[in-house]
Design a protein around this motif. Structure first.
Motif, PDB file in Angstrom:
ATOM      1  N   PRO A  11      15.062 -41.213 -66.570  1.00  9.25           N
ATOM      2  CA  PRO A  11      13.894 -40.344 -66.753  1.00  9.25           C
ATOM      3  C   PRO A  11      13.235 -39.878 -65.453  1.00  9.25           C
ATOM      4  CG  PRO A  11      13.323 -42.624 -67.233  1.00  9.25           C
ATOM      5  CD  PRO A  11      14.797 -42.600 -67.007  1.00  9.25           C
ATOM      6  N   CYS A  12      13.491 -40.561 -64.348  1.00  5.80           N
ATOM      7  CA  CYS A  12      12.885 -40.114 -63.086  1.00  5.80           C
ATOM      8  C   CYS A  12      13.677 -38.957 -62.493  1.00  5.80           C
ATOM      9  CB  CYS A  12      12.838 -41.255 -62.079  1.00  5.80           C
ATOM     10  SG  CYS A  12      12.108 -42.729 -62.756  1.00  5.80           S
ATOM     11  N   PHE A  13      14.976 -38.945 -62.772  1.00  9.18           N
ATOM     12  CA  PHE A  13      15.839 -37.910 -62.211  1.00  9.18           C
ATOM     13  C   PHE A  13      15.992 -36.725 -63.155  1.00  9.18           C
ATOM     14  CE2 PHE A  13      16.703 -41.552 -59.672  1.00  9.18           C
ATOM     15  CZ  PHE A  13      17.242 -41.122 -58.480  1.00  9.18           C
ATOM     16  N   VAL A  24      12.890 -50.069 -66.673  1.00  9.93           N
ATOM     17  CA  VAL A  24      12.229 -51.336 -66.393  1.00  9.93           C
ATOM     18  C   VAL A  24      12.465 -51.665 -64.927  1.00  9.93           C
ATOM     19  CG1 VAL A  24      14.244 -52.628 -67.300  1.00  9.93           C
ATOM     20  CG2 VAL A  24      12.087 -53.809 -66.960  1.00  9.93           C
ATOM     21  N   HIS A  25      11.389 -52.072 -64.259  1.00  9.87           N
ATOM     22  CA  HIS A  25      11.512 -52.553 -62.882  1.00  9.87           C
ATOM     23  C   HIS A  25      11.528 -54.077 -62.913  1.00  9.87           C
ATOM     24  CE1 HIS A  25       9.612 -48.733 -60.871  1.00  9.87           C
ATOM     25  NE2 HIS A  25      10.872 -48.578 -61.188  1.00  9.87           N
ATOM     26  N   LEU A  26      12.520 -54.656 -62.277  1.00 10.34           N
ATOM     27  CA  LEU A  26      12.597 -56.125 -62.214  1.00 10.34           C
ATOM     28  C   LEU A  26      12.014 -56.574 -60.873  1.00 10.34           C
ATOM     29  CD1 LEU A  26      16.216 -56.304 -63.585  1.00 10.34           C
ATOM     30  CD2 LEU A  26      14.122 -56.868 -64.834  1.00 10.34           C
ATOM     31  N   VAL A 188      21.084 -39.490 -55.338  1.00  9.47           N
ATOM     32  CA  VAL A 188      20.072 -39.954 -54.382  1.00  9.47           C
ATOM     33  C   VAL A 188      18.785 -39.154 -54.530  1.00  9.47           C
ATOM     34  CG1 VAL A 188      19.493 -40.226 -51.924  1.00  9.47           C
ATOM     35  CG2 VAL A 188      21.822 -40.692 -52.702  1.00  9.47           C
ATOM     36  N   LYS A 189      17.705 -39.895 -54.675  1.00  8.00           N
ATOM     37  CA  LYS A 189      16.370 -39.296 -54.629  1.00  8.00           C
ATOM     38  C   LYS A 189      15.710 -39.756 -53.334  1.00  8.00           C
ATOM     39  CE  LYS A 189      13.254 -40.845 -57.691  1.00  8.00           C
ATOM     40  NZ  LYS A 189      12.333 -41.679 -56.882  1.00  8.00           N
ATOM     41  N   VAL A 190      14.945 -38.882 -52.718  1.00  8.12           N
ATOM     42  CA  VAL A 190      14.142 -39.294 -51.569  1.00  8.12           C
ATOM     43  C   VAL A 190      12.673 -39.212 -51.961  1.00  8.12           C
ATOM     44  CG1 VAL A 190      13.358 -38.549 -49.261  1.00  8.12           C
ATOM     45  CG2 VAL A 190      15.786 -38.839 -49.735  1.00  8.12           C
ATOM     46  N   GLN A 255      12.471 -30.502 -56.731  1.00  8.90           N
ATOM     47  CA  GLN A 255      11.296 -31.369 -56.576  1.00  8.90           C
ATOM     48  C   GLN A 255      11.049 -32.183 -57.845  1.00  8.90           C
ATOM     49  OE1 GLN A 255       9.360 -31.257 -53.502  1.00  8.90           O
ATOM     50  NE2 GLN A 255      11.372 -30.377 -53.126  1.00  8.90           N
ATOM     51  N   MET A 256      10.710 -33.456 -57.669  1.00  9.39           N
ATOM     52  CA  MET A 256      10.253 -34.260 -58.807  1.00  9.39           C
ATOM     53  C   MET A 256       8.755 -34.032 -58.959  1.00  9.39           C
ATOM     54  SD  MET A 256      10.424 -38.374 -59.432  1.00  9.39           S
ATOM     55  CE  MET A 256       9.913 -39.028 -61.028  1.00  9.39           C
ATOM     56  N   ARG A 257       8.311 -33.692 -60.171  1.00  8.99           N
ATOM     57  CA  ARG A 257       6.891 -33.417 -60.383  1.00  8.99           C
ATOM     58  C   ARG A 257       6.286 -34.331 -61.443  1.00  8.99           C
ATOM     59  NH1 ARG A 257       5.874 -28.432 -57.916  1.00  8.99           N
ATOM     60  NH2 ARG A 257       7.814 -27.414 -57.318  1.00  8.99           N
ATOM     61  N   HIS A 258       7.073 -35.304 -61.928  1.00 12.36           N
ATOM     62  CA  HIS A 258       6.563 -36.128 -63.026  1.00 12.36           C
ATOM     63  C   HIS A 258       6.505 -37.608 -62.658  1.00 12.36           C
ATOM     64  CE1 HIS A 258      10.920 -36.185 -63.353  1.00 12.36           C
ATOM     65  NE2 HIS A 258      10.848 -37.219 -64.166  1.00 12.36           N
ATOM     66  N   CYS A 259       6.472 -37.927 -61.357  1.00 12.59           N
ATOM     67  CA  CYS A 259       6.437 -39.331 -60.936  1.00 12.59           C
ATOM     68  C   CYS A 259       5.118 -39.967 -61.357  1.00 12.59           C
ATOM     69  CB  CYS A 259       6.609 -39.438 -59.429  1.00 12.59           C
ATOM     70  SG  CYS A 259       6.505 -41.134 -58.846  1.00 12.59           S
ATOM     71  N   ALA A 260       5.207 -41.183 -61.860  1.00 15.29           N
ATOM     72  CA  ALA A 260       4.005 -41.867 -62.354  1.00 15.29           C
ATOM     73  C   ALA A 260       3.524 -42.954 -61.386  1.00 15.29           C
ATOM     74  CB  ALA A 260       4.290 -42.457 -63.727  1.00 15.29           C
ATOM     75  N   ARG A 261       4.109 -43.011 -60.186  1.00 13.52           N
ATOM     76  CA  ARG A 261       3.744 -44.028 -59.189  1.00 13.52           C
ATOM     77  C   ARG A 261       3.673 -45.419 -59.828  1.00 13.52           C
ATOM     78  NH1 ARG A 261      -0.943 -42.144 -55.121  1.00 13.52           N
ATOM     79  NH2 ARG A 261      -2.168 -41.904 -56.978  1.00 13.52           N
ATOM     80  N   CYS A 262       4.818 -45.870 -60.310  1.00 13.95           N
ATOM     81  CA  CYS A 262       4.854 -47.079 -61.147  1.00 13.95           C
ATOM     82  C   CYS A 262       4.709 -48.370 -60.344  1.00 13.95           C
ATOM     83  CB  CYS A 262       6.180 -47.126 -61.882  1.00 13.95           C
ATOM     84  SG  CYS A 262       6.585 -45.581 -62.674  1.00 13.95           S
ATOM     85  N   ARG A 263       4.263 -49.384 -61.047  1.00  7.35           N
ATOM     86  CA  ARG A 263       4.203 -50.731 -60.491  1.00  7.35           C
ATOM     87  C   ARG A 263       5.623 -51.280 -60.306  1.00  7.35           C
ATOM     88  NH1 ARG A 263      -0.427 -54.047 -62.269  1.00  7.35           N
ATOM     89  NH2 ARG A 263       1.109 -55.720 -62.366  1.00  7.35           N
ATOM     90  N   LEU A 269       8.388 -46.118 -71.164  1.00  2.56           N
ATOM     91  CA  LEU A 269       8.526 -44.710 -70.800  1.00  2.56           C
ATOM     92  C   LEU A 269       7.696 -44.457 -69.547  1.00  2.56           C
ATOM     93  CD1 LEU A 269       8.127 -42.980 -74.305  1.00  2.56           C
ATOM     94  CD2 LEU A 269      10.239 -43.627 -73.129  1.00  2.56           C
ATOM     95  N   LEU A 270       8.020 -43.415 -68.790  1.00  2.00           N
ATOM     96  CA  LEU A 270       7.212 -43.090 -67.603  1.00  2.00           C
ATOM     97  C   LEU A 270       5.787 -42.823 -68.051  1.00  2.00           C
ATOM     98  CD1 LEU A 270       9.354 -40.809 -65.293  1.00  2.00           C
ATOM     99  CD2 LEU A 270       9.357 -43.271 -65.564  1.00  2.00           C
ATOM    100  N   GLY A 271       4.843 -43.314 -67.255  1.00  2.00           N
ATOM    101  CA  GLY A 271       3.441 -43.154 -67.656  1.00  2.00           C
ATOM    102  C   GLY A 271       2.942 -44.400 -68.363  1.00  2.00           C
TER     103      GLY A 271
HETATM  104 FE1  SF4 Z   1      10.260 -43.049 -61.485  1.00  2.00          FE
HETATM  105 FE2  SF4 Z   1       8.089 -44.571 -61.485  1.00  2.00          FE
HETATM  106 FE3  SF4 Z   1       9.778 -44.657 -59.439  1.00  2.00          FE
HETATM  107 FE4  SF4 Z   1       8.215 -42.483 -59.836  1.00  2.00          FE
HETATM  108  S1  SF4 Z   1       7.558 -44.585 -59.290  1.00  2.00           S
HETATM  109  S2  SF4 Z   1      10.369 -42.478 -59.335  1.00  2.00           S
HETATM  110  S3  SF4 Z   1       8.240 -42.405 -62.080  1.00  2.00           S
HETATM  111  S4  SF4 Z   1      10.153 -45.311 -61.579  1.00  2.00           S
END
Ligand code: SF4
Ligand code: SF4
Length: 287
Positions: A11-13, A24-26, A188-190, A255-263, A269-271
């Motif tokens: 979903p980020c890409f 999920v972030h481990l 690859v995302k930067v 450009q990615m425009r939907h980043c949720a700055r996740c923990r 889901l994102l957000g």
């Molecule tokens: Fe995806 Fe969240 Fe990482 Fe942004 S911070 S790239 S939304 S996982």
């Protein structure tokens, strides 16, 4: 026969699937090998949403058990990644051990890593062998003169580099890693953290270089001014500044425009930071 994974489910890409597939972030990467002037990982803020924050740390052996529980509750998870709270390649053995176990236990999940790029270079073949399809590298500058304002120090093995030398080493490793990942067919995302008065006027140069290297997508993220950091008094860039920067950077790569700055322990889901019961599962698994 080895199953081909559908890479478009990240979903980020791929913004088109952000409402259908989650991640999920481990939180297994506790340590870091550089010091960014905007980073503070000391606060375990249960309700704060930003990279670097987690409610608990998982050992490699417990990461799989935690993921089993998460998937029982949230079957829409398509991606498992390590994005902190430190850097996955400050302790590469641990990171790759987790990724290998995940690949064996969950063959249909996409695997993803997010790193500053300093320590990844020796592990590119291993990444491909495990089947890690998506890597994010944070590149805040392509000029060490700018980078030295952002990084207090960079640690390579037992040696700590500061100032221009540190920024030069980091940049060199980042560029080599991106080039090597793209050559091996990894997506690859930067991420570029936009810090007003420090690198806001430099993002176009970053975008140009990343476009030349074949980077798939650029995520210009506003810096969060964290307490007790050298950049705590720099205001967070406004929406207008970020939109202008993205419009300019968009000349060179998507450009990615939907980043949720996740923990670092985000689930769902994102957000969404944590789905129902996720925090409890994490703290139980972490013991
Ligand atoms: Fe995806 Fe969240 Fe990482 Fe942004 S911070 S790239 S939304 S996982
Ligand atoms: Fe913090 Fe990440 Fe920078 Fe390390 S690389 S200092 S964890 S922001």
């Amino acid at each position: 026969m080895k199953e081909t994974l559908d890479l478009s489910r990240h979903p980020c890409f791929n913004a088109a699937v952000k409402g259908s597939y989650g991640r999920v972030h481990l939180p297994v990467a506790a340590r870091c090998n550089i010091r960014c002037n905007y980073c503070n990982r000391k606060y375990d803020c249960v309700d704060e949403s930003r990279p670097g924050v987690t409610s608990a740390l998982l050992s490699p052996t417990l990461a799989c058990r935690y993921l089993e529980r998460v998937l029982e509750r949230e079957p829409r998870i398509a991606v498992a990644g390590i994005a902190g709270p430190g850097d996955p390649f400050a302790e590469p053995g641990k990171t790759l051990q987790v990724m290998r176990s995940l690949r064996e236990r969950f063959p249909r999940l996409l695997l993803c890593l997010s790193t500053n790029g300093l320590g990844i270079g020796d592990h590119l073949d291993g990444i491909v062998k495990i089947g890690i399809s998506h890597v994010t590298i944070t590149v805040n500058a392509v000029d060490p003169g700018v980078g030295m304002k952002i990084y207090s120090w960079v640690r390579d093995g037992k040696v700590i580099y500061r100032g221009l030398k540190g920024a030069q080493l980091l940049l060199e490793r980042q560029l080599n890693a991106i080039e090597g990942l793209k050559r091996r067919g990894v997506t690859v995302k930067v991420n570029t953290i936009v810090v007003p008065s420090i690198n806001d006027g430099h993002v176009e140069a970053v975008a140009r270089r990343m476009g030349e290297l074949g980077v798939d997508v650029l995520n210009c993220m506003p810096m969060h001014p964290n307490k007790d950091t050298p950049f705590e008094h720099i205001a967070e860039p406004g929406r207008e500044m970020i939109e202008e920067i993205r419009a300019t950077a968009g000349k060179y790569l998507p450009q990615m425009r939907h980043c949720a700055r996740c923990r670092a322990d985000a689930v769902g889901l994102l957000g969404e930071d944590r789905g129902e019961g996720a925090r409890e599962s994490l703290t139980e698994c972490a013991g």
